[in-house]
Write an enzyme that holds these catalytic residues in place. Sequence first.
Site, PDB file in Angstrom:
ATOM      1  N   ARG A   5       0.859  -1.182   0.000  1.00 57.78           N
ATOM      2  CA  ARG A   5       0.000   0.000   0.000  1.00 57.78           C
ATOM      3  C   ARG A   5       0.894   1.231   0.000  1.00 57.78           C
ATOM      4  O   ARG A   5       1.926   1.262   0.674  1.00 57.78           O
ATOM      5  CB  ARG A   5      -0.921   0.025   1.234  1.00 57.78           C
ATOM      6  CG  ARG A   5      -2.104  -0.938   1.181  1.00 57.78           C
ATOM      7  CD  ARG A   5      -3.136  -0.572   0.110  1.00 57.78           C
ATOM      8  NE  ARG A   5      -4.268  -1.482   0.084  1.00 57.78           N
ATOM      9  CZ  ARG A   5      -4.377  -2.548  -0.717  1.00 57.78           C
ATOM     10  NH1 ARG A   5      -3.416  -2.847  -1.567  1.00 57.78           N
ATOM     11  NH2 ARG A   5      -5.456  -3.315  -0.672  1.00 57.78           N
TER      12      ARG A   5
ATOM     13  N   HIS B 298      -1.183  -0.127  -9.688  1.00 56.82           N
ATOM     14  CA  HIS B 298      -1.861  -1.053  -8.767  1.00 56.82           C
ATOM     15  C   HIS B 298      -2.418  -2.259  -9.531  1.00 56.82           C
ATOM     16  O   HIS B 298      -3.620  -2.530  -9.505  1.00 56.82           O
ATOM     17  CB  HIS B 298      -2.967  -0.331  -8.000  1.00 56.82           C
ATOM     18  CG  HIS B 298      -3.277  -0.987  -6.687  1.00 56.82           C
ATOM     19  ND1 HIS B 298      -3.498  -0.290  -5.532  1.00 56.82           N
ATOM     20  CD2 HIS B 298      -3.386  -2.299  -6.345  1.00 56.82           C
ATOM     21  CE1 HIS B 298      -3.740  -1.135  -4.542  1.00 56.82           C
ATOM     22  NE2 HIS B 298      -3.683  -2.373  -5.016  1.00 56.82           N
TER      23      HIS B 298
ATOM     24  N   GLU C 230      -2.312   7.706  -5.045  1.00 59.04           N
ATOM     25  CA  GLU C 230      -2.624   6.976  -6.273  1.00 59.04           C
ATOM     26  C   GLU C 230      -4.111   7.018  -6.601  1.00 59.04           C
ATOM     27  O   GLU C 230      -4.500   6.842  -7.757  1.00 59.04           O
ATOM     28  CB  GLU C 230      -2.190   5.510  -6.151  1.00 59.04           C
ATOM     29  CG  GLU C 230      -3.046   4.718  -5.163  1.00 59.04           C
ATOM     30  CD  GLU C 230      -2.693   3.238  -5.113  1.00 59.04           C
ATOM     31  OE1 GLU C 230      -1.506   2.918  -5.141  1.00 59.04           O
ATOM     32  OE2 GLU C 230      -3.628   2.424  -5.023  1.00 59.04           O
TER      33      GLU C 230
HETATM   34  P1  NAI Z   1      -1.281 -11.352   4.897  1.00 57.74           P
HETATM   35  O1  NAI Z   1      -2.244 -10.896   5.925  1.00 57.74           O
HETATM   36  O2  NAI Z   1      -1.281 -12.776   4.469  1.00 57.74           O
HETATM   37  O3  NAI Z   1       0.210 -10.995   5.377  1.00 57.74           O
HETATM   38  C1  NAI Z   1       0.575  -9.770   5.943  1.00 57.74           C
HETATM   39  C2  NAI Z   1       1.783 -10.050   6.832  1.00 57.74           C
HETATM   40  O4  NAI Z   1       2.285  -8.783   7.291  1.00 57.74           O
HETATM   41  C3  NAI Z   1       1.431 -10.869   8.090  1.00 57.74           C
HETATM   42  O5  NAI Z   1       2.332 -11.949   8.220  1.00 57.74           O
HETATM   43  C4  NAI Z   1       1.601  -9.873   9.230  1.00 57.74           C
HETATM   44  O6  NAI Z   1       2.052 -10.479  10.448  1.00 57.74           O
HETATM   45  C5  NAI Z   1       2.652  -8.948   8.655  1.00 57.74           C
HETATM   46  N1  NAI Z   1       2.728  -7.660   9.334  1.00 57.74           N
HETATM   47  C6  NAI Z   1       1.727  -6.952   9.921  1.00 57.74           C
HETATM   48  N2  NAI Z   1       2.232  -5.813  10.466  1.00 57.74           N
HETATM   49  C7  NAI Z   1       3.564  -5.826  10.193  1.00 57.74           C
HETATM   50  C8  NAI Z   1       4.627  -4.931  10.495  1.00 57.74           C
HETATM   51  N3  NAI Z   1       4.414  -3.806  11.203  1.00 57.74           N
HETATM   52  N4  NAI Z   1       5.873  -5.257  10.068  1.00 57.74           N
HETATM   53  C9  NAI Z   1       6.107  -6.384   9.371  1.00 57.74           C
HETATM   54  N5  NAI Z   1       5.138  -7.274   9.071  1.00 57.74           N
HETATM   55  C10 NAI Z   1       3.874  -6.993   9.472  1.00 57.74           C
HETATM   56  O7  NAI Z   1      -1.497 -10.376   3.646  1.00 57.74           O
HETATM   57  P2  NAI Z   1      -1.103 -10.636   2.136  1.00 57.74           P
HETATM   58  O8  NAI Z   1      -2.207 -11.362   1.428  1.00 57.74           O
HETATM   59  O9  NAI Z   1       0.266 -11.187   2.069  1.00 57.74           O
HETATM   60  O10 NAI Z   1      -1.132  -9.139   1.562  1.00 57.74           O
HETATM   61  C11 NAI Z   1      -0.221  -8.173   2.029  1.00 57.74           C
HETATM   62  C12 NAI Z   1      -0.651  -6.817   1.505  1.00 57.74           C
HETATM   63  O11 NAI Z   1      -0.488  -6.774   0.093  1.00 57.74           O
HETATM   64  C13 NAI Z   1      -2.141  -6.494   1.711  1.00 57.74           C
HETATM   65  O12 NAI Z   1      -2.378  -5.945   3.001  1.00 57.74           O
HETATM   66  C14 NAI Z   1      -2.402  -5.485   0.639  1.00 57.74           C
HETATM   67  O13 NAI Z   1      -2.176  -4.192   1.175  1.00 57.74           O
HETATM   68  C15 NAI Z   1      -1.340  -5.776  -0.424  1.00 57.74           C
HETATM   69  N6  NAI Z   1      -1.916  -6.255  -1.679  1.00 57.74           N
HETATM   70  C16 NAI Z   1      -1.605  -5.583  -2.841  1.00 57.74           C
HETATM   71  C17 NAI Z   1      -2.119  -6.000  -4.065  1.00 57.74           C
HETATM   72  C18 NAI Z   1      -1.779  -5.300  -5.348  1.00 57.74           C
HETATM   73  O14 NAI Z   1      -2.537  -5.440  -6.332  1.00 57.74           O
HETATM   74  N7  NAI Z   1      -0.688  -4.567  -5.428  1.00 57.74           N
HETATM   75  C19 NAI Z   1      -3.036  -7.142  -4.149  1.00 57.74           C
HETATM   76  C20 NAI Z   1      -3.248  -7.816  -2.873  1.00 57.74           C
HETATM   77  C21 NAI Z   1      -2.720  -7.351  -1.701  1.00 57.74           C
END
Ligand code: NAI
Length: 329
Positions: free
Chosen positions: A233, A294, A262
């Site tokens: 993000r 994105h 964005e």
């Molecule tokens: P997820 O929930 O599986 O993993 C997120 C990880 O980040 C978790 O392991 C969590 O413990 C960790 N985390 C939380 N706070 C943290 C911190 N302060 N420091 C380090 N790690 C921390 O989520 P997923 O599916 O891997 O997605 C991650 C992000 O990717 C989403 O939140 C979304 O913002 C973004 N995303 C972007 C897309 C795009 O089209 N560019 C598409 C899908 C998701």
Amino acid sequence: MRIIFYDSKSYDKQSFDKALRHFSDISIEYMVADLDERTAVYSKEYDAVCAFVNSVIDADVLKILYDNGIRLVLMRCAGFNNVDVNEADRLGITVMRVPGYSPEAVAELAMGLALAAQRRIHKAYIKVRENNFSLQGLTGVTLHGKTAGIVGTGKIGAAMCRICRGFGMKVIAYDKYHNESLDFVEYVELDRLLSESDLISLHCPLDDTTYHLIDERTIDMMKNGVILVNTSRGAIVNTDALIKGIRDMKFHAVGLDVYEEESDYVFENLEDDILQHSITARLLSFPNVIVTSHQGFLTEEALDAISETTLKNAKAFISGDITGENVVK
Ligand code: NAI
């Protein structure tokens, strides 16, 4: 159930119409406009709204939705930083999302951005088209043997760890929770990750703890010549600090699928317009920076998984079976 679908694009309609064949009791009205305080009024006479990454779902919008009888918000994405979750909870509006529809799709784009930006593929493409076969300005670095630092090792971060390992990189990571499946990854503190990584890729969600995680202080801790990729993000990176770092020659390359501000641009064709945000224009002016719009989620497989799961979420709501990680709390 009648769903009003905000910010719809042709690829959304295609994948959702295909998935709808298996959900005879659900219908969708596609709206081009995104959800915000002005467009929330259109939700009257529907049972649920379907929204996306840049929809505005704050307290004011939720109040309008609630007054229109909406009790379900279907996010067709993984992140939900644009939803006032506490207010939705207070109003009794259920918010559901699609976690992990295709983590590899996003991770593959992250590595694609790292490679394209650092090997200057974007420049090479343009140069060769202009009959300029000089290699001047195209020198990259070899990733094999280098260190990848992955911030957040959930579904997407874990996929990125596996990709980096496939490239022969040493993989270190920072996350509050250690992903046991990643036995080849060394978990370290953020400071160490920043100072040791040749490639840093951000995969944590945006919340109070990660807002501007990458700022002047943390950029200062990075190695000179680091490659930074953000597909998570935009607001995880302080753009002013990033621009300063780019100008100070801190970065060998930067790949951004997401960036602050964005929301006025992404998913729209503005080729006849003058961009008003100087921040975006400045980012686009650097030769070692690639910005995409994105599109991490945009693969056929991911779109199919998003539409299937969103409609399954609607079905689960109808049958009162709303538990698990698809429910935003
Ligand atoms: P997820 O929930 O599986 O993993 C997120 C990880 O980040 C978790 O392991 C969590 O413990 C960790 N985390 C939380 N706070 C943290 C911190 N302060 N420091 C380090 N790690 C921390 O989520 P997923 O599916 O891997 O997605 C991650 C992000 O990717 C989403 O939140 C979304 O913002 C973004 N995303 C972007 C897309 C795009 O089209 N560019 C598409 C899908 C998701």
